[in-house]
Design a protein around this motif. Structure first.
Motif, PDB file in Angstrom:
ATOM      1  N   THR A  24       1.010  -0.907  -0.035  1.00 38.85           N
ATOM      2  CA  THR A  24      -0.155   0.227  -0.073  1.00 38.85           C
ATOM      3  C   THR A  24       0.836   1.233   0.049  1.00 38.85           C
ATOM      4  OG1 THR A  24      -1.683  -1.253   1.145  1.00 38.85           O
ATOM      5  CG2 THR A  24      -1.741   1.197   1.055  1.00 38.85           C
ATOM      6  N   GLY A  25       1.845   1.120   0.863  1.00 37.79           N
ATOM      7  CA  GLY A  25       2.723   2.528   0.657  1.00 37.79           C
ATOM      8  C   GLY A  25       3.410   2.658  -0.517  1.00 37.79           C
ATOM      9  N   ALA A  26       3.760   1.433  -1.316  1.00 35.28           N
ATOM     10  CA  ALA A  26       4.570   1.570  -2.493  1.00 35.28           C
ATOM     11  C   ALA A  26       3.323   2.207  -3.398  1.00 35.28           C
ATOM     12  CB  ALA A  26       5.262   0.352  -2.646  1.00 35.28           C
ATOM     13  N   SER A  27       2.153   1.726  -3.455  1.00 32.43           N
ATOM     14  CA  SER A  27       1.387   2.235  -4.320  1.00 32.43           C
ATOM     15  C   SER A  27       0.915   3.518  -4.268  1.00 32.43           C
ATOM     16  CB  SER A  27       0.214   1.303  -4.375  1.00 32.43           C
ATOM     17  OG  SER A  27      -0.611   1.518  -3.112  1.00 32.43           O
ATOM     18  N   ILE A  28       0.987   4.196  -3.071  1.00 36.65           N
ATOM     19  CA  ILE A  28       0.620   5.524  -2.941  1.00 36.65           C
ATOM     20  C   ILE A  28       1.944   6.419  -3.306  1.00 36.65           C
ATOM     21  CG2 ILE A  28       0.340   7.410  -1.170  1.00 36.65           C
ATOM     22  CD1 ILE A  28      -1.337   5.177   0.547  1.00 36.65           C
TER      23      ILE A  28
END
Length: 573
Positions: free
Chosen positions: A370-374
C-alpha cells in the motif's frame, strides 16, 4: 483563482503554485477544489532529500516506541482470560478499556503539549508514563490494581502513538511519507503478530506478569535514543507561560465525556439493561459532552485543541471518519477471534496466538504494498475503497464460522481482514493531511491519533457488550447459575471449558460460537459505514514541504538561540 499564463504552464499548475503562497484559511478551499480525477496533472518536480545517520537513528527510536505499544496491546488479548482467572476478577473489559480510555482522553492535548513544550520532552514524558504503568501492571495483586496501572500505561501509550506521527511529519514531507509509514506499519504488524504468541505463551506458563515487565528494557533503549539523537527545535518561554497556553477547559470536556461514554458501553447489557437509566444517562451525557467539546473548540477556545480548519473540509472529515471506523473492526477481531479459538475449539492461549498469524502476515505484506502504491501513483482513494470492500468481505466470512468450522475458513476470513487492516492503516492518514497546511500537522495528527484510539475503546467495549448480551441469552441457565457474577464470571472460565462435563461443554461452545456470529454480523454493518464515509473524500496532491519551525537543530555553526522558537509567535493550541 485565475492568473495569466505567461510561462507556458498549465492552469492546474499555476493554481497549485499560487495556493502555496496564500494563507491557511484560503488554502483549504483551493486544495479542496483540486480533484485528481478532473485536474490536469500537476507538473511539479520533487526530489527526496538524502537522509543522514541521525535521521535514521531517530526513525529507529520511533519504531522501537511503536513496537512497544503494539506488542503490549496485542499480547493482552490472548493472555486476558488467564489474567482474569488468576486475579479472580469480573470487570475484565476494563483491562482493555482503561488503557484505551486513558490514551484517548489525553490524546487531543498531545498536539498542544508538543507545540508548546517541544517534541522531545513530550515523547520522553510518554515513555516514562508507559514504563511506570508497565511496572505497576506486572506487580498487580488484584483487578482494581491492574486496571489502575493500565490507565497509567494507556496514557503513555497514547502519547507514544501521537508523538511518533508528529515527529515523522516534522522531518519528512507528505509526498515522501508513504514508504516511511509503511515501515512503521510493518513494525506495528510484526509486534501485533508476535504479541499474541508471547502473551499466550507467558500466560500458559503462569508468567503473564513478564508480559508487562518486558516493556521496561525496551522503553529504556527508546528513551536513550530519543535523548541523544532527537535534537529538534524547542519553543522558548517560562514553564508558567507554556501552561497558560494549554486548553484546560477543552481537556476537561473531552476527558469527562469520553469516560462517560465508555462507562455506559461497559455497563450496557451486562451490569444494567441497555434501556436502564444507569446505561442511558452516562451514554447520552457523554455524547452531548463530546458535541459541546467540538462546538467549544471550534467557536470559543482561545487555545483550541482542534482548530476549525481540521474538520471544516470534507476530505479531512472523511479521513477522520475512516480513521475512527477502521480500528473498531481491527480491535474487535484482535480481541474476539482468540475467544473463538479458545472457547469454541479448545485452543490453548499459545495456539490461539499462532492462529492470529492468519491476520498479521497478510497485514505486514500489504502495508508495504500500500505504501509503495501511494508513493508511485500519488493517489490514496483507490486503495481505501479496496480496503473497505475487503473489510465487508472478511467480516462476512467470519459470520459463517461455527463450532465445527475448519481452520482454512477461519484463516481465509482473517487474511481478507489482514489485507483490509493494512490498507486502511496505511492510507487514512493522507485524506486527513492532504487538504491542510503543514503548520497544522501537530494538532491534525493528535486528533488523528485520538480518533484511532477512541475507536479502540468502542471496538473492545462494543464487542464485549454484544458478546455478553448474546451469551446471557444462549448459555445454559444451569451453567450461568454456578457463577454469582453471571456472564462476566463465565468469561473467565474459558480456559476451563475443555474440562467441562457433557452436555455443558458442547452447549457452552455452541453458545460462544453463535454469540460471536452476531458480533461479526454487527461488524459487517460497521464496515459498510466506513465505505460510505470514504465516498466523501477528494483526491488531492500530496505536500512536498515540511514545517521548518520544527526541523532538526544544526550540529555545527549554530547560534545559541537558533534552535529555539519564540513562544509568542506560535499558534495557540
Amino acid at each position: 483563482m485565475r492568473s495569466e499564463q505567461t510561462d507556458g504552464s498549465s492552469p492546474a499548475q499555476s493554481e497549485f503554485e499560487v495556493s502555496k503562497n496564500i494563507s491557511s484559511a484560503e488554502q483549504l478551499p483551493v486544495l479542496e477544489a483540486i480533484d485528481s480525477r478532473e485536474q490536469v496533472e500537476v507538473r511539479e518536480t520533487f526530489q527526496a532529500p538524502s537522509r543522514g545517520f541521525r535521521f535514521w537513528i531517530i526513525f529507529l527510536a520511533i519504531c522501537v516506541c511503536l513496537f512497544l505499544s503494539a506488542l503490549e496491546y496485542s499480547a493482552v488479548s490472548t493472555a486476558l482470560p488467564t489474567i482474569v482467572h488468576d486475579l479472580h476478577g469480573a470487570d475484565f473489559v476494563w483491562v482493555a478499556s482503561a488503557y484505551a480510555l486513558a490514551a484517548t482522553a489525553l490524546l487531543p492535548a498531545t498536539g498542544g503539549i508538543a507545540q508548546v513544550f517541544g517534541r522531545r520532552p513530550c515523547m520522553l514524558l510518554s515513555l516514562g508514563m508507559f514504563a511506570l504503568g508497565s511496572a505497576l501492571c506486572g506487580a498487580a495483586k488484584n483487578m482494581n490494581w491492574l486496571i489502575a496501572a493500565r490507565t497509567v500505561q494507556g496514557a503513555g501509550g497514547g502519547g507514544i502513538l501521537a508523538m511518533s506521527s508528529i515527529v515523522i511529519s516534522d522531518l519528512v514531507p507528505l509526498r515522501e511519507r508513504p514508504i516511511y509509514n509503511s515501515f512503521i506499519g510493518l513494525t506495528w504488524a510484526i509486534a501485533a503478530g508476535i504479541g499474541p504468541v508471547v502473551g499466550g505463551s507467558l500466560a500458559q506458563q503462569g508468567r503473564w506478569r513478564w508480559l508487562f515487565y518486558l516493556n521496561l528494557p525496551l522503553t529504556a533503549v527508546a528513551a536513550a535514543l530519543i535523548i541523544i539523537f532527537l535534537n529538534v527545535k524547542t519553543p522558548r518561554g517560562s514553564f508558567r507561560e507554556k501552561l497558560a497556553r494549554m486548553d484546560w477547559i477543552g481537556n476537561g470536556l473531552v476527558i469527562g465525556s469520553a469516560s462517560s461514554v465508555v462507562i455506559a458501553l461497559t455497563w450496557g447489557g451486562v451490569r444494567y439493561p441497555w434501556v436502564s437509566v444507569h446505561t442511558l444517562t452516562p451514554l447520552i451525557l457523554g455524547l452531548i459532552g463530546l458535541v459541546f467539546f467540538l462546538i467549544y473548540e471550534v467557536n470559543y477556545a482561545k487555545n483550541a485543541l482542534i482548530p476549525a480548519a481540521l474538520i471544516s473540509n470534507r476530505t479531512s472529515l472523511s479521513g477522520y471518519l475512516q480513521t475512527f471506523i477502521a480500528p473498531i473492526l481491527t480491535f474487535t477481531v484482535l480481541y474476539f477471534i482468540p475467544i473463538y479459538y479458545q472457547a469454541c475449539w479448545g485452543s490453548s492461549p499459545t495456539r490461539s496466538g499462532v492462529l492470529l498469524f492468519g491476520l498479521v502476515l497478510p497485514c505486514g505484506v500489504f502495508l508495504l504494498v500500500t505504501g509503495a502504491s501511494i508513493a508511485i501513483t500519488k493517489r490514496y482513494r483507490p486503495q481505501l475503497w479496496l480496503g473497505w470492500a475487503l473489510y465487508v468481505a472478511g467480516m462476512g466470512v467470519l459470520s459463517t464460522l461455527h463450532v465445527g468450522s475448519t481452520i482454512a475458513r477461519a484463516t481465509g476470513g482473517l487474511a481478507l481482514l489482514g489485507f483490509a487492516s493494512a490498507i486502511l492503516y496505511a492510507s487514512t492518514y493522507y485524506p486527513v493531511l492532504a487538504p491542510l497546511p503543514v503548520a497544522q500537522n501537530a494538532p491534525a495528527l493528535a486528533l488523528f491519533a485520538f480518533f484511532r484510539s477512541f475507536a479502540g475503546v468502542w471496538g473492545v467495549t462494543l464487542g464485549t457488550a454484544v458478546l455478553q448480551t448474546q451469551l446471557a441469552r444462549r448459555l445454559p441457565a444451569d451453567f450461568v447459575a454456578q457463577f454469582p457474577g453471571g456472564v462476566s464470571i463465565a468469561y473467565s472460565v474459558i480456559p476451563s471449558i475443555p474440562a467441562l462435563e457433557e452436555p455443558f461443554r458442547t452447549e457452552v461452545r455452541a453458545a460462544f460460537a453463535d454469540s460471536l456470529k452476531v458480533l461479526w454480523e454487527v461488524m459487517i454493518g460497521v464496515a459498510g459505514l466506513g465505505l460510505l464515509a470514504s465516498v466523501l473524500m477528494k483526491g488531492l496532491p500530496l505536500h512536498t514541504q515540511v514545517d521548518e519551525a520544527w526541523g532538526m537543530e544544526e550540529e555545527k555553526g549554530r547560534r545559541p538561540d537558533q534552535g529555539d522558537i519564540e513562544l509568542q509567535n506560535q499558534p495557540r493550541y
